[in-house]
Each structure stands twice: as structure tokens, then as C-alpha cells.
Motif scaffolding. Structure first.
Motif, mmCIF file in Angstrom:
data_model
loop_
_atom_site.group_PDB
_atom_site.id
_atom_site.type_symbol
_atom_site.label_atom_id
_atom_site.label_comp_id
_atom_site.label_asym_id
_atom_site.label_seq_id
_atom_site.Cartn_x
_atom_site.Cartn_y
_atom_site.Cartn_z
ATOM 1 N N LEU A 15 -0.139 18.387 2.194
ATOM 2 C CA LEU A 15 -1.339 17.554 2.229
ATOM 3 C C LEU A 15 -1.957 17.636 3.618
ATOM 4 O O LEU A 15 -1.259 17.866 4.609
ATOM 5 C CB LEU A 15 -0.980 16.108 1.896
ATOM 6 C CG LEU A 15 -0.248 15.879 0.561
ATOM 7 C CD1 LEU A 15 0.119 14.412 0.415
ATOM 8 C CD2 LEU A 15 -1.083 16.363 -0.611
ATOM 9 N N ARG A 16 -3.247 17.408 3.697
ATOM 10 C CA ARG A 16 -3.939 17.467 4.987
ATOM 11 C C ARG A 16 -3.469 16.366 5.932
ATOM 12 O O ARG A 16 -3.319 16.564 7.124
ATOM 13 C CB ARG A 16 -5.450 17.383 4.760
ATOM 14 C CG ARG A 16 -6.264 17.738 6.002
ATOM 15 C CD ARG A 16 -7.746 17.669 5.775
ATOM 16 N NE ARG A 16 -8.110 16.308 5.422
ATOM 17 C CZ ARG A 16 -8.996 15.961 4.503
ATOM 18 N NH1 ARG A 16 -9.618 16.869 3.827
ATOM 19 N NH2 ARG A 16 -9.266 14.701 4.250
ATOM 20 N N ASP A 17 -3.245 15.170 5.367
ATOM 21 C CA ASP A 17 -2.751 14.052 6.168
ATOM 22 C C ASP A 17 -2.010 13.091 5.250
ATOM 23 O O ASP A 17 -1.857 13.359 4.068
ATOM 24 C CB ASP A 17 -3.892 13.344 6.922
ATOM 25 C CG ASP A 17 -4.989 12.825 6.002
ATOM 26 O OD1 ASP A 17 -4.651 12.202 4.970
ATOM 27 O OD2 ASP A 17 -6.173 13.029 6.300
ATOM 28 N N TYR A 18 -1.526 11.992 5.796
ATOM 29 C CA TYR A 18 -0.743 11.062 4.982
ATOM 30 C C TYR A 18 -1.560 9.884 4.463
ATOM 31 O O TYR A 18 -1.019 8.844 4.111
ATOM 32 C CB TYR A 18 0.525 10.596 5.707
ATOM 33 C CG TYR A 18 0.302 9.923 7.031
ATOM 34 C CD1 TYR A 18 0.061 8.565 7.100
ATOM 35 C CD2 TYR A 18 0.357 10.646 8.204
ATOM 36 C CE1 TYR A 18 -0.141 7.939 8.308
ATOM 37 C CE2 TYR A 18 0.167 10.021 9.424
ATOM 38 C CZ TYR A 18 -0.083 8.678 9.471
ATOM 39 O OH TYR A 18 -0.284 8.068 10.672
ATOM 40 N N ASN A 19 -2.853 10.079 4.322
ATOM 41 C CA ASN A 19 -3.688 9.102 3.626
ATOM 42 C C ASN A 19 -3.608 9.454 2.137
ATOM 43 O O ASN A 19 -4.474 10.109 1.579
ATOM 44 C CB ASN A 19 -5.127 9.166 4.133
ATOM 45 C CG ASN A 19 -5.992 8.107 3.501
ATOM 46 O OD1 ASN A 19 -5.629 7.509 2.482
ATOM 47 N ND2 ASN A 19 -7.145 7.864 4.079
ATOM 48 N N CYS A 121 5.269 11.827 5.599
ATOM 49 C CA CYS A 121 5.193 13.290 5.639
ATOM 50 C C CYS A 121 3.959 13.801 4.911
ATOM 51 O O CYS A 121 3.331 13.095 4.125
ATOM 52 C CB CYS A 121 6.466 13.921 5.092
ATOM 53 S SG CYS A 121 6.787 13.643 3.361
ATOM 54 N N THR A 122 3.636 15.027 5.204
ATOM 55 C CA THR A 122 2.533 15.708 4.537
ATOM 56 C C THR A 122 3.024 16.948 3.795
ATOM 57 O O THR A 122 2.228 17.647 3.194
ATOM 58 C CB THR A 122 1.446 16.113 5.548
ATOM 59 O OG1 THR A 122 2.039 16.934 6.558
ATOM 60 C CG2 THR A 122 0.804 14.878 6.182
ATOM 61 N N GLU A 123 4.323 17.214 3.839
ATOM 62 C CA GLU A 123 4.905 18.346 3.121
ATOM 63 C C GLU A 123 6.004 17.837 2.191
ATOM 64 O O GLU A 123 6.918 17.138 2.620
ATOM 65 C CB GLU A 123 5.488 19.368 4.092
ATOM 66 C CG GLU A 123 6.005 20.592 3.397
ATOM 67 C CD GLU A 123 6.410 21.688 4.365
ATOM 68 O OE1 GLU A 123 7.471 22.286 4.134
ATOM 69 O OE2 GLU A 123 5.669 21.941 5.335
ATOM 70 N N PHE A 124 5.890 18.204 0.920
ATOM 71 C CA PHE A 124 6.817 17.741 -0.111
ATOM 72 C C PHE A 124 7.429 18.951 -0.809
ATOM 73 O O PHE A 124 6.717 19.709 -1.475
ATOM 74 C CB PHE A 124 6.097 16.855 -1.121
ATOM 75 C CG PHE A 124 5.571 15.584 -0.521
ATOM 76 C CD1 PHE A 124 6.333 14.427 -0.574
ATOM 77 C CD2 PHE A 124 4.333 15.549 0.113
ATOM 78 C CE1 PHE A 124 5.855 13.249 -0.007
ATOM 79 C CE2 PHE A 124 3.861 14.372 0.680
ATOM 80 C CZ PHE A 124 4.632 13.222 0.618
#
Length: 147
Positions: A15-19, A121-124
Motif C-alpha cells: 500500500l502507498r501508506d497506512y491510511n 505496515c504497508t506491506e502484507f
């Protein structure tokens, strides 16, 4: 379920950010693998009581977990179905601790689950979907067992 091997996707979702309320609607939800044989299980963790895991028999893997939810059996014994981990696309269930985060939301007939290795996080590396009916039935079975 002897060995606790964990499922991971071939590629991570970034994801670009954690929003998350803005980022999750941008995902291709059809790309999420469907886990047809989704199960919920509790496994004894010694002095920490039981920990909750999502499991797939066909994959022979734990597919997600709640590693920081100590003594889950005590909480589950007083929970009702409205207390289970489930949010919406714009307001997902979001839990995190050291080196772990999980997001869970429903949209239409499915429940989507993403697990990462860091808070905010932004990576899953773990991501999948379950039919909503199956997700709720597994939770109902667990709640009934511990009530």
C-alpha cells in the motif's frame, strides 16, 4: 496441525501508506485467493493460555494468527458475534503489536484478511478472502464451544 507452518502469498500487497480507509478501496479484491476450507482453532500456548489461528486443511497451513492475543479462550467465553474481528472496507478491524498487524473487513459476500509483519505496515505478505457465511459460521462454532 502439528507443525505451525504459515501461509504466504507469492507476492506481497504493498500500500502507498497506512491510511487504510483510503488504500483498501484501491485494491483488486478479486485477486484475493479464496480459502474454501477456512477454520478457526485455538492452540494451547502454555502460561499464555490459548492463541487463536485461522487455518486451511487443504493448504495444511495456518493462514493467519493473533500471536499477541493471550488467553483468547477467556475473552471468547464472554464474546458475542458482534464482538468478532470484522470491520468494513472504510473502517477495517485493525489490530497490531510488535512485528505483527492484521486487517479484516467484509464487502458483499466475502471477508478479506491481510496480515503484515509490522504495526502500521504497508506491506502484507498474507492476504486472502473467505466467504462471509463461512467466516461467521466458524466464529459461531467457536463462541458456542466456549460459552
Amino acid at each position: 496441525m502439528g507443525k505451525r507452518k504459515f501461509y504466504k502469498n507469492d507476492r506481497a500487497i504493498r500500500l502507498r501508506d497506512y491510511n487504510y480507509s483510503q488504500q483498501l478501496p484501491l485494491l483488486d479484491l478479486n485477486a484475493f485467493p479464496l480459502i474454501d476450507d477456512f477454520q478457526i482453532t485455538l492452540i494451547e500456548s502454555g502460561s499464555l493460555g490459548m492463541h487463536l489461528y485461522y487455518f486451511s486443511n487443504s493448504l495444511n497451513r495456518m493462514i493467519a494468527s493473533f500471536p499477541w492475543w493471550d488467553k483468547a479462550e477467556k475473552d471468547i467465553s464472554i464474546m458475542c458475534i458482534s464482538d468478532i474481528p470484522l470491520g468494513t472496507l472504510r473502517n477495517p478491524f485493525d489490530d497490531c503489536e510488535q512485528s505483527w498487524q492484521i486487517l479484516i473487513w467484509e464487502k458483499r459476500d466475502y471477508v478479506y484478511i491481510m496480515q503484515g509483519d509490522d504495526p502500521c505496515c504497508t506491506e502484507f505478505s498474507i492476504w486472502f478472502r473467505v466467504q462471509k457465511e463461512k467466516y461467521l459460521a466458524e466464529w459461531e462454532k467457536l463462541l458456542t464451544k466456549f460459552h
